[in-house]
Design an enzyme around this catalytic site. Structure first.
Site, PDB file in Angstrom:
ATOM      1  N   ASP A   1     -21.026 -62.280 -49.536  1.00 45.15           N
ATOM      2  CA  ASP A   1     -22.303 -61.478 -49.997  1.00 45.15           C
ATOM      3  C   ASP A   1     -23.353 -62.394 -49.100  1.00 45.15           C
ATOM      4  OD1 ASP A   1     -23.853 -59.767 -51.822  1.00 45.15           O
ATOM      5  OD2 ASP A   1     -24.439 -61.566 -52.713  1.00 45.15           O
TER       6      ASP A   1
ATOM      7  N   GLU B   1     -26.519 -68.406 -48.741  1.00 42.14           N
ATOM      8  CA  GLU B   1     -28.078 -68.117 -49.063  1.00 42.14           C
ATOM      9  C   GLU B   1     -28.969 -69.244 -48.469  1.00 42.14           C
ATOM     10  OE1 GLU B   1     -31.696 -67.545 -50.495  1.00 42.14           O
ATOM     11  OE2 GLU B   1     -30.261 -66.262 -51.326  1.00 42.14           O
TER      12      GLU B   1
ATOM     13  N   ASN C   1     -28.280 -70.511 -42.949  1.00 40.49           N
ATOM     14  CA  ASN C   1     -29.165 -69.363 -42.365  1.00 40.49           C
ATOM     15  C   ASN C   1     -28.148 -68.277 -41.812  1.00 40.49           C
ATOM     16  OD1 ASN C   1     -30.735 -67.913 -40.410  1.00 40.49           O
ATOM     17  ND2 ASN C   1     -32.339 -69.303 -40.309  1.00 40.49           N
TER      18      ASN C   1
ATOM     19  N   ASP D   1     -34.811 -60.204 -48.706  1.00 41.02           N
ATOM     20  CA  ASP D   1     -36.292 -60.604 -48.624  1.00 41.02           C
ATOM     21  C   ASP D   1     -37.045 -59.642 -47.493  1.00 41.02           C
ATOM     22  OD1 ASP D   1     -36.370 -62.257 -50.797  1.00 41.02           O
ATOM     23  OD2 ASP D   1     -36.106 -63.994 -49.304  1.00 41.02           O
TER      24      ASP D   1
ATOM     25  N   LYS E   1     -44.383 -58.124 -41.419  1.00 37.67           N
ATOM     26  CA  LYS E   1     -45.187 -58.566 -40.295  1.00 37.67           C
ATOM     27  C   LYS E   1     -44.283 -58.389 -39.144  1.00 37.67           C
ATOM     28  CE  LYS E   1     -48.814 -61.135 -42.839  1.00 37.67           C
ATOM     29  NZ  LYS E   1     -49.465 -62.204 -43.122  1.00 37.67           N
TER      30      LYS E   1
ATOM     31  N   ASP F   1     -34.610 -52.138 -52.482  1.00 35.92           N
ATOM     32  CA  ASP F   1     -35.585 -51.157 -53.178  1.00 35.92           C
ATOM     33  C   ASP F   1     -36.904 -50.978 -52.495  1.00 35.92           C
ATOM     34  OD1 ASP F   1     -36.142 -54.145 -53.774  1.00 35.92           O
ATOM     35  OD2 ASP F   1     -37.507 -53.701 -55.191  1.00 35.92           O
TER      36      ASP F   1
END
Length: 211
Positions: A33, A58, A85, A111, A115, A147
């Site tokens: 994940d 993460e 990362n 996330d 931009k 979403d």
């Protein structure tokens, strides 16, 4: 016996992370994940699904440390959380996995970086996708959900262009109706409780990348 793997996940608190050293039974199939956040999804998945090992990576170290503390308290030997990362560290690590070990990769509610100057921070970059495709065996899953349509649409375009994946013929287009996993993330539950849409795509690995 299989050779030991010593590819480092950059930024992790240990010097080297070997796939053979992460879990109580390293021979179990692996589910990855990417962007595991606080880890509650994987804590529930690992408790429910003891036949697989589960790895969450993460980039926010405090979330990893909190999730790993919960894992240790729960005594889950088939689960680990690591700080890294993904676009820096995962490619070489995936290449070093024993063939056939990786069975599923999920990227859930990453996330958003809207931009243009932040696009390199998006979690699914072309090189990482190709590394995922190479590590997955034919028929193995890549599951994406968000979403935010503007986040998942470039991920879908990348997967489609790679030539490595196909969607199950029975899945609705453009978005799959249901989550194929038995556990929903906190973000998914929050979004659905507000009556908002979740955009989901399930892929199966089908072969080599287009180069």
């Amino acid at each position: 016996s299989s050779r030991r793997r010593h590819t480092r996940l950059q930024g992790d608190w240990s010097s080297d992370v070997c796939s053979s050293d992460l879990f109580a039974d390293p021979a179990r199939p692996l589910c990855l994940d990417i962007g595991s956040a606080r880890g509650r999804f994987l804590l529930a998945m690992a408790a429910l699904d003891g036949d697989h090992n589960h790895l969450g990576v993460e980039i926010r170290r405090p979330l990893v440390e909190a999730a790993e503390a919960d894992r240790q308290a729960a005594g889950l030997g088939n689960l680990r959380f690591l700080y890294c990362n993904a676009n820096v560290s995962l490619e070489a690590w995936l290449a070093d996995l024993p063939p056939g070990l990786l069975r599923r990769v999920s990227i859930q509610f990453p996330d958003p970086w809207f931009k243009t100057k932040h696009q390199k921070r998006r979690v699914l970059q072309p090189a990482l996708l190709l590394a995922i495709a190479a590590a997955l065996q034919p028929g193995a899953w890549l599951f994406l959900q968000s979403d935010v349509a503007a986040v998942i649409e470039p991920m879908v375009a990348l997967c489609e262009a790679s030539g490595c994946f196909e969607r199950p013929s029975e899945d609705r287009r453009p978005w799959r109706e249901s989550n194929p996993l038995p556990i929903a993330t906190e973000r998914e539950r929050h979004v659905l409780a507000q009556g908002l849409p979740v955009f989901r795509v399930l892929y199966r690995q089908i072969g080599r990348a287009h180069v």
